[in-house]
Design an enzyme around this catalytic site. Structure first.
Site, mmCIF file in Angstrom:
data_model
loop_
_atom_site.group_PDB
_atom_site.id
_atom_site.type_symbol
_atom_site.label_atom_id
_atom_site.label_comp_id
_atom_site.label_asym_id
_atom_site.label_seq_id
_atom_site.Cartn_x
_atom_site.Cartn_y
_atom_site.Cartn_z
ATOM 1 C CG ASP A 10 -1.976 1.094 1.187
ATOM 2 O OD1 ASP A 10 -2.215 1.656 0.093
ATOM 3 O OD2 ASP A 10 -2.556 1.405 2.232
ATOM 4 C CB SER A 11 0.224 4.765 -0.805
ATOM 5 O OG SER A 11 -0.952 4.943 -0.041
ATOM 6 C CE1 TYR A 42 2.745 5.333 -3.388
ATOM 7 C CE2 TYR A 42 1.613 3.492 -4.433
ATOM 8 C CZ TYR A 42 2.725 4.009 -3.823
ATOM 9 O OH TYR A 42 3.834 3.224 -3.643
ATOM 10 N N GLY A 43 -2.886 8.878 -3.931
ATOM 11 C CA GLY A 43 -4.110 9.402 -4.528
ATOM 12 C C GLY A 43 -4.034 10.795 -5.102
ATOM 13 C CB CYS A 73 -3.065 0.829 -2.630
ATOM 14 S SG CYS A 73 -2.987 2.560 -3.149
ATOM 15 C CD GLU A 152 -0.268 6.499 6.844
ATOM 16 O OE1 GLU A 152 0.804 6.533 7.460
ATOM 17 O OE2 GLU A 152 -0.622 5.534 6.129
ATOM 18 C CB CYS A 186 -8.834 4.456 0.783
ATOM 19 S SG CYS A 186 -7.183 4.756 1.484
ATOM 20 C CG HIS A 188 -4.898 4.736 4.915
ATOM 21 N ND1 HIS A 188 -4.356 4.287 3.750
ATOM 22 C CD2 HIS A 188 -3.866 5.169 5.684
ATOM 23 C CE1 HIS A 188 -3.035 4.447 3.795
ATOM 24 N NE2 HIS A 188 -2.720 4.970 4.961
#
Length: 271
Positions: A10-11, A42-43, A73, A152, A186, A188
């Protein structure tokens, strides 16, 4: 049977939600995870940059002779994989098709919402897949660019003022639309599941990473590629940027387990 590891990337750290689900479903499988923490998210990147990053991620993980790769991702799955899926020697799965299938099965009123990064939403991949499965569906898509950075940085509680404010900001239009099913596009976003559910009421929330983990299990079973080891598999974690203590704390939250001295930093640009 195949005792090689499953690879996941994933990013950032969001893909660990998919890792957690894979470990729950297939505890004897070894997993290698790469989080591109130095280049998250990345988005917001251009298509060319996303494709470059994803190729590097796959090249790094392929060096471990893994049996399959999960792009956990939404942006990588919708923007990059359709362009490079024939370029890889190893099978690379994305997250959006399993999530769309689950959403179509779950909806009762045919109104489905997709939330994700700007890159994921711009790709239109979720809408296209949903409508191919359920032509009568009404789909609303919403980019939620600030969800990744708040996750994050640990702002995930339904009582967190930052999380509550952003959920209301992003989800109000979706609630007004009347969606009874919401795809968390996503990996996350599951950490914000309680906050989103608190605002959305009875809407069904589809965890794209969890659905992809189920699809990975089915893929391996159909090809007789599941591990036959009797003990639990190993988990190896790699990142492209690392802050001592911070990563362990966040990763522990994603995995719901304590981590100690298990993270290695690599230079992803070499791949």
């Amino acid at each position: 049977m195949d005792n090689r590891a499953i690879a996941v990337f994933d990013s950032g750290l969001g893909g660990l939600t998919a890792v957690k689900r894979i470990a729950d479903l297939m505890p004897n499988e070894s997993i290698i995870y790469f989080g591109d923490t130095g280049r998250v998210p990345y988005g917001t990147r251009s298509e060319a940059t996303i494709i470059k990053y994803v190729k590097q991620d796959i090249n790094f993980l392929s060096a471990f002779n893994v049996k399959a790769v999960l792009a956990a991702c939404g942006t990588a799955s919708t923007v990059a994989l359709p362009k490079i899926e024939l370029d890889n020697d190893v099978t690379v799965m994305g997250v959006f098709k399993p999530a769309c299938s689950a959403a179509v099965k779950a909806t009762k009123n045919g109104r489905i919402a997709v939330i994700g990064t700007a890159g994921t939403i711009k790709s239109g991949a979720y809408e296209k897949e949903i409508l191919s499965l359920l032509p009568s569906a009404k789909v609303i898509s919403k980019a939620c660019p600030l969800f990744v950075p708040i996750v994050e940085n640990g702002h995930t509680s339904k009582d967190d003022i930052i999380a509550k404010t952003l959920v209301e900001e992003y989800m109000s239009e979706i609630k007004q639309f009347g969606a009874d099913t919401v795809i968390l596009g996503c990996t996350h976003y599951p950490l914000l599941k309680e906050a989103i559910a608190d605002f959305m009421g009875d809407a069904v929330l589809i965890d794209s990473g969890a659905q992809a983990a189920v699809a990975m299990g089915e893929f391996l079973k159909e090809r007789d590629m599941l591990s036959d080891r009797e003990n639990n598999g190993e988990l190896k974690l790699y990142v492209s940027d690392y802050s001592a203590g911070v990563f362990e704390s966040l990763a522990s939250a994603f995995l719901e387990m304590e981590l100690e001295n298990t993270i290695e930093t690599i230079d992803i640009e070499k791949f």
